[in-house]
Motif scaffolding. Structure first.
Motif, PDB file in Angstrom:
ATOM      1  N   LEU A 284       0.832  -1.216   0.000  1.00  0.00           N
ATOM      2  CA  LEU A 284       0.000   0.000   0.000  1.00  0.00           C
ATOM      3  C   LEU A 284       0.858   1.255   0.000  1.00  0.00           C
ATOM      4  CD1 LEU A 284      -2.889   1.049   0.074  1.00  0.00           C
ATOM      5  CD2 LEU A 284      -2.781   1.009   2.567  1.00  0.00           C
ATOM      6  N   LEU A 285       1.929   1.256   0.784  1.00  0.00           N
ATOM      7  CA  LEU A 285       2.845   2.407   0.781  1.00  0.00           C
ATOM      8  C   LEU A 285       3.444   2.623  -0.598  1.00  0.00           C
ATOM      9  CD1 LEU A 285       4.824   2.087   4.148  1.00  0.00           C
ATOM     10  CD2 LEU A 285       3.265   3.928   3.480  1.00  0.00           C
ATOM     11  N   GLY A 286       3.827   1.540  -1.236  1.00  0.00           N
ATOM     12  CA  GLY A 286       4.391   1.648  -2.572  1.00  0.00           C
ATOM     13  C   GLY A 286       3.398   2.210  -3.574  1.00  0.00           C
TER      14      GLY A 286
ATOM     15  N   LEU B 104       5.117   5.693  -4.499  1.00  0.00           N
ATOM     16  CA  LEU B 104       6.238   5.389  -5.385  1.00  0.00           C
ATOM     17  C   LEU B 104       5.753   5.089  -6.795  1.00  0.00           C
ATOM     18  CD1 LEU B 104       8.304   3.243  -2.872  1.00  0.00           C
ATOM     19  CD2 LEU B 104       8.956   5.476  -3.802  1.00  0.00           C
ATOM     20  N   PRO B 105       6.667   5.133  -7.783  1.00  0.00           N
ATOM     21  CA  PRO B 105       6.279   4.923  -9.181  1.00  0.00           C
ATOM     22  C   PRO B 105       5.661   3.542  -9.407  1.00  0.00           C
ATOM     23  CG  PRO B 105       8.483   5.860  -9.051  1.00  0.00           C
ATOM     24  CD  PRO B 105       8.100   5.483  -7.656  1.00  0.00           C
ATOM     25  N   PRO B 106       4.777   3.414 -10.401  1.00  0.00           N
ATOM     26  CA  PRO B 106       4.126   2.134 -10.693  1.00  0.00           C
ATOM     27  C   PRO B 106       5.112   1.000 -10.989  1.00  0.00           C
ATOM     28  CG  PRO B 106       3.012   3.918 -11.847  1.00  0.00           C
ATOM     29  CD  PRO B 106       4.251   4.507 -11.249  1.00  0.00           C
TER      30      PRO B 106
ATOM     31  N   LEU C 276       8.009  -4.720  -6.667  1.00  0.00           N
ATOM     32  CA  LEU C 276       7.711  -5.194  -5.317  1.00  0.00           C
ATOM     33  C   LEU C 276       6.768  -6.393  -5.351  1.00  0.00           C
ATOM     34  CD1 LEU C 276       8.179  -4.576  -2.294  1.00  0.00           C
ATOM     35  CD2 LEU C 276       6.137  -3.116  -2.379  1.00  0.00           C
ATOM     36  N   ILE C 277       5.745  -6.318  -6.206  1.00  0.00           N
ATOM     37  CA  ILE C 277       4.802  -7.430  -6.327  1.00  0.00           C
ATOM     38  C   ILE C 277       5.492  -8.652  -6.932  1.00  0.00           C
ATOM     39  CG2 ILE C 277       2.701  -8.209  -7.490  1.00  0.00           C
ATOM     40  CD1 ILE C 277       1.625  -5.358  -7.181  1.00  0.00           C
ATOM     41  N   ALA C 278       6.380  -8.411  -7.905  1.00  0.00           N
ATOM     42  CA  ALA C 278       7.146  -9.516  -8.491  1.00  0.00           C
ATOM     43  C   ALA C 278       7.995 -10.192  -7.423  1.00  0.00           C
ATOM     44  CB  ALA C 278       8.023  -9.011  -9.629  1.00  0.00           C
ATOM     45  N   TYR C 279       8.626  -9.377  -6.566  1.00  0.00           N
ATOM     46  CA  TYR C 279       9.416  -9.929  -5.460  1.00  0.00           C
ATOM     47  C   TYR C 279       8.536 -10.782  -4.543  1.00  0.00           C
ATOM     48  CZ  TYR C 279      11.958 -10.071  -1.043  1.00  0.00           C
ATOM     49  OH  TYR C 279      12.561 -10.492   0.116  1.00  0.00           O
ATOM     50  N   LEU C 280       7.352 -10.282  -4.231  1.00  0.00           N
ATOM     51  CA  LEU C 280       6.426 -11.010  -3.357  1.00  0.00           C
ATOM     52  C   LEU C 280       6.010 -12.343  -3.976  1.00  0.00           C
ATOM     53  CD1 LEU C 280       4.493 -11.208  -0.924  1.00  0.00           C
ATOM     54  CD2 LEU C 280       2.852  -9.839  -2.230  1.00  0.00           C
ATOM     55  N   VAL C 281       5.628 -12.317  -5.251  1.00  0.00           N
ATOM     56  CA  VAL C 281       5.159 -13.533  -5.927  1.00  0.00           C
ATOM     57  C   VAL C 281       6.280 -14.568  -6.025  1.00  0.00           C
ATOM     58  CG1 VAL C 281       4.314 -14.456  -8.118  1.00  0.00           C
ATOM     59  CG2 VAL C 281       3.342 -12.341  -7.193  1.00  0.00           C
ATOM     60  N   ILE C 282       7.465 -14.121  -6.421  1.00  0.00           N
ATOM     61  CA  ILE C 282       8.591 -15.051  -6.562  1.00  0.00           C
ATOM     62  C   ILE C 282       8.983 -15.642  -5.203  1.00  0.00           C
ATOM     63  CG2 ILE C 282      11.019 -15.271  -7.228  1.00  0.00           C
ATOM     64  CD1 ILE C 282      10.511 -13.081  -9.318  1.00  0.00           C
ATOM     65  N   THR C 283       8.947 -14.795  -4.168  1.00  0.00           N
ATOM     66  CA  THR C 283       9.286 -15.287  -2.829  1.00  0.00           C
ATOM     67  C   THR C 283       8.293 -16.330  -2.354  1.00  0.00           C
ATOM     68  OG1 THR C 283      10.286 -13.154  -2.282  1.00  0.00           O
ATOM     69  CG2 THR C 283       9.752 -14.599  -0.454  1.00  0.00           C
TER      70      THR C 283
ATOM     71  N   ALA D 236      14.542  -2.723  -8.535  1.00  0.00           N
ATOM     72  CA  ALA D 236      13.537  -1.915  -7.836  1.00  0.00           C
ATOM     73  C   ALA D 236      14.109  -0.576  -7.417  1.00  0.00           C
ATOM     74  CB  ALA D 236      13.023  -2.680  -6.617  1.00  0.00           C
ATOM     75  N   GLY D 237      15.363  -0.561  -6.969  1.00  0.00           N
ATOM     76  CA  GLY D 237      16.001   0.702  -6.604  1.00  0.00           C
ATOM     77  C   GLY D 237      16.142   1.627  -7.804  1.00  0.00           C
ATOM     78  N   SER D 238      16.433   1.048  -8.960  1.00  0.00           N
ATOM     79  CA  SER D 238      16.583   1.860 -10.177  1.00  0.00           C
ATOM     80  C   SER D 238      15.266   2.496 -10.588  1.00  0.00           C
ATOM     81  CB  SER D 238      17.120   0.991 -11.322  1.00  0.00           C
ATOM     82  OG  SER D 238      18.425   0.531 -11.046  1.00  0.00           O
ATOM     83  N   VAL D 239      14.199   1.697 -10.632  1.00  0.00           N
ATOM     84  CA  VAL D 239      12.909   2.244 -11.081  1.00  0.00           C
ATOM     85  C   VAL D 239      12.314   3.183 -10.043  1.00  0.00           C
ATOM     86  CG1 VAL D 239      12.438   0.284 -12.583  1.00  0.00           C
ATOM     87  CG2 VAL D 239      11.638   0.216 -10.215  1.00  0.00           C
TER      88      VAL D 239
END
Length: 533
Positions: free
Chosen positions: A340-342, A346-348, A354-361, A389-392
């Motif tokens: 939610l914070l993201g 933060l940019p889309p 972040l969601i990709a990180y969550l799904v892969i994890t 993620a840091g870059s985007v």
């Protein structure tokens, strides 16, 4: 005694030991009369509220039977929750079957989960104080009964393992043996006040009321107060737990150092503005929240495997110092807040990362971690995804050579962890596949070769980064960056030598945080970057 009561008493004395007696709810001489007559009377209202039904039998010795609850009492966990988590770990798609089982009743849900999961009965967190009470009861000649709302398959497995129970009473797929149902079953067998009962929860209040002596184990304060008001509490025991510390440990704050990779694009792109730093810090917080949520999920799913591991058995859920239900709700909350914070700030593209990180994890925790090679490659992707993620987040292009360096160095670190696990297994004389993994101790040499090779390859790609035309433009003195290469060579070589000697007892990232040489190495690298700028 009135003639009417005397005639009833004489009639009852000649009846079999277990009889149902129906009395009007307003009968003033019901329960008291049976107790005075030396008969054990238990009453419970019909749904209509007009009548009460009781069962009486001759009084048995209050010292003859000790009844022990399972969940939260004999073991410091909940068998239903653990069997459910283990079922999802083994059969992720099985979550779709849970609603159907639950529609058939909670007892059917418990039976289905028990039959489709593999709890490690030998490694359950047994309460030593309760085991001592059982031992004393057996020495004094008491019958010891295991009475639990858990499914009978789990209850009997526990009884067989401990070998101290004379009888097992449990849920059977049709009847969920909790609260009033457990009380009724025990009263039917032993009579009111015919047994002592060891329990822990609000569901046990009714059972304590029907027992001669109530023994409270790790009982919440509110429930303990109610038990003291309504039952004969003879003993209370509370395990010394520090749930807040256990919760913080389960969040793995030391692992947040991995999320420091989000700041790498900030350094490589020389985006040192206050705004960029603020955005990177917010991205870091989002990743820490989501990462801690996934750590909780991973540990919950890994409870059975962790209990068989020499060091992971000390994790809060495996050691039962933290309630699994607390972990489930906390994980959902942390993930929701992080995402939610993201979304809000933060940019889309960062949110997608972040969601990709969550799904892969989650895929790693459920399936991928048990697949040979796929597990370490997945870990490598998760590390590199933090840099992306840091870059985007600060809206810069990720550097090709830095991403390539990241893939190879983190594959080496992932293989360090696997090598250390296999080494421990070999030292214990094990030859089979490691619990929850896709490797055998005989794979050690191959794992080491791949790990060392990837470590040195990462340094090659860092050298190519130095020679890149875009890099030369960014730095005033790019030639200074060459000093980082021998420092990295030393660190990778030392890391693998220590691992080969059996001195790697932690996750390599945790090791690097604790290791003074690694910290000095990091400071040297940062100093060289500063000089090059």
């Amino acid at each position: 005694m009135s003639k009417r009561r005397e005639s009833v008493y004489l009639s009852l004395k000649n009846l079999p030991s277990q009889v149902f007696v129906v009395l009007e709810a307003g009968c003033r001489w019901g329960t008291d009369f049976f107790n005075i007559m030396g008969l054990n009377m238990y009453t419970a209202p019909f749904d209509s509220g007009r009548f009460c039904i009781g069962k009486f039998r001759p009084m048995e010795s209050s010292n003859s039977v000790l009844v022990v609850d399972l969940d939260g009492t004999l073991v410091s966990t909940d068998a239903l929750v653990e069997s459910g988590l283990d079922f999802l770990h083994q059969h992720p798609a099985g979550i779709l079957r849970l609603p159907g089982w639950l529609r058939s009743g909670k007892a059917m849900l418990k039976q289905s989960l028990a039959n489709n999961s593999s709890l490690c009965i030998e490694k359950l967190p047994y309460n030593d104080y309760v085991l001592e009470l059982i031992r004393q009861a057996k020495q004094s000649g008491k019958r010891v009964v295991l009475a639990t709302a858990s499914d009978q398959a789990i209850a009997r497995a526990v009884a067989d393992h401990l070998g101290c129970f004379d009888e097992v009473i449990a849920s059977d797929g049709g009847t969920n043996l909790s609260a009033a149902r457990k009380r009724d079953a025990l009263v039917q067998r032993f009579g009111v006040r015919g047994f002592d009962y060891i329990g822990n929860s609000s569901d046990d209040l009714l059972v304590w009321q029907a027992s001669e002596h109530a023994i409270l184990i790790d009982t919440p304060a509110r429930v303990a107060r109610a038990a003291r008001r309504t039952a004969n509490v003879s003993d209370e025991y509370s395990t010394q737990k520090t749930p807040l510390l256990a919760f913080l440990k389960a969040l793995r704050p030391h692992q947040w150092a991995k999320n420091g990779l989000i700041f790498v694009p900030l350094m490589t792109a020389h985006a040192f503005s206050v705004d960029a730093l603020g955005v990177a810090l917010l991205a870091f917080v989002c990743f820490c929240l989501v990462a801690s949520g996934t750590y909780l999920i991973n540990d919950l799913l890994d409870i059975q495997d962790d209990r068989q591991h020499p060091s992971k058995c000390k994790r809060p859920f495996a050691a039962a110092t933290l309630d699994p239900l607390t972990g489930i709700w906390s994980a959902l909350l942390l993930v929701a807040v992080g995402v939610l914070l993201g979304v809000m700030l933060l940019p889309p593209l960062f949110v997608l990362s972040l969601i990709a990180y969550l799904v892969i994890t989650l895929a790693y925790s459920l399936v991928l971690k048990s697949m040979m090679a796929v597990d370490v490659i997945t870990l490598t992707v998760l590390y590199t995804l933090r840099i992306v993620a840091g870059s985007v987040a600060i809206e810069t292009e990720p550097t090709f050579w830095i991403l390539t360096f990241s893939l190879f160095i983190f594959l080496s670190l992932a293989l360090v962890k696997r090598f250390a696990e296999l080494q421990q297994a070999r030292n214990k004389g094990e030859t089979g596949k490691s619990a929850g993994r896709g490797y055998y101790p005989s794979d050690m040499e191959m794992v080491a070769a791949m790990g060392v090779g990837n470590g040195y390859l990462s340094i090659l790609f860092f050298a190519l980064y130095i020679q890149d035309a875009a890099t030369i433009v960014l730095y005033s003195h790019p030639q200074w960056l060459w000093l980082i290469c021998p420092v990295l060579m030393y660190w990778v070589t030392r890391l693998w030598l220590l691992t080969h000697r059996g001195e790697m007892h932690d996750d390599p990232v945790v090791f690097a945080i604790k290791d003074k040489v690694s910290l000095v190495t990091l400071l040297m690298i940062m100093a060289v970057f500063g000089a090059a700028i």
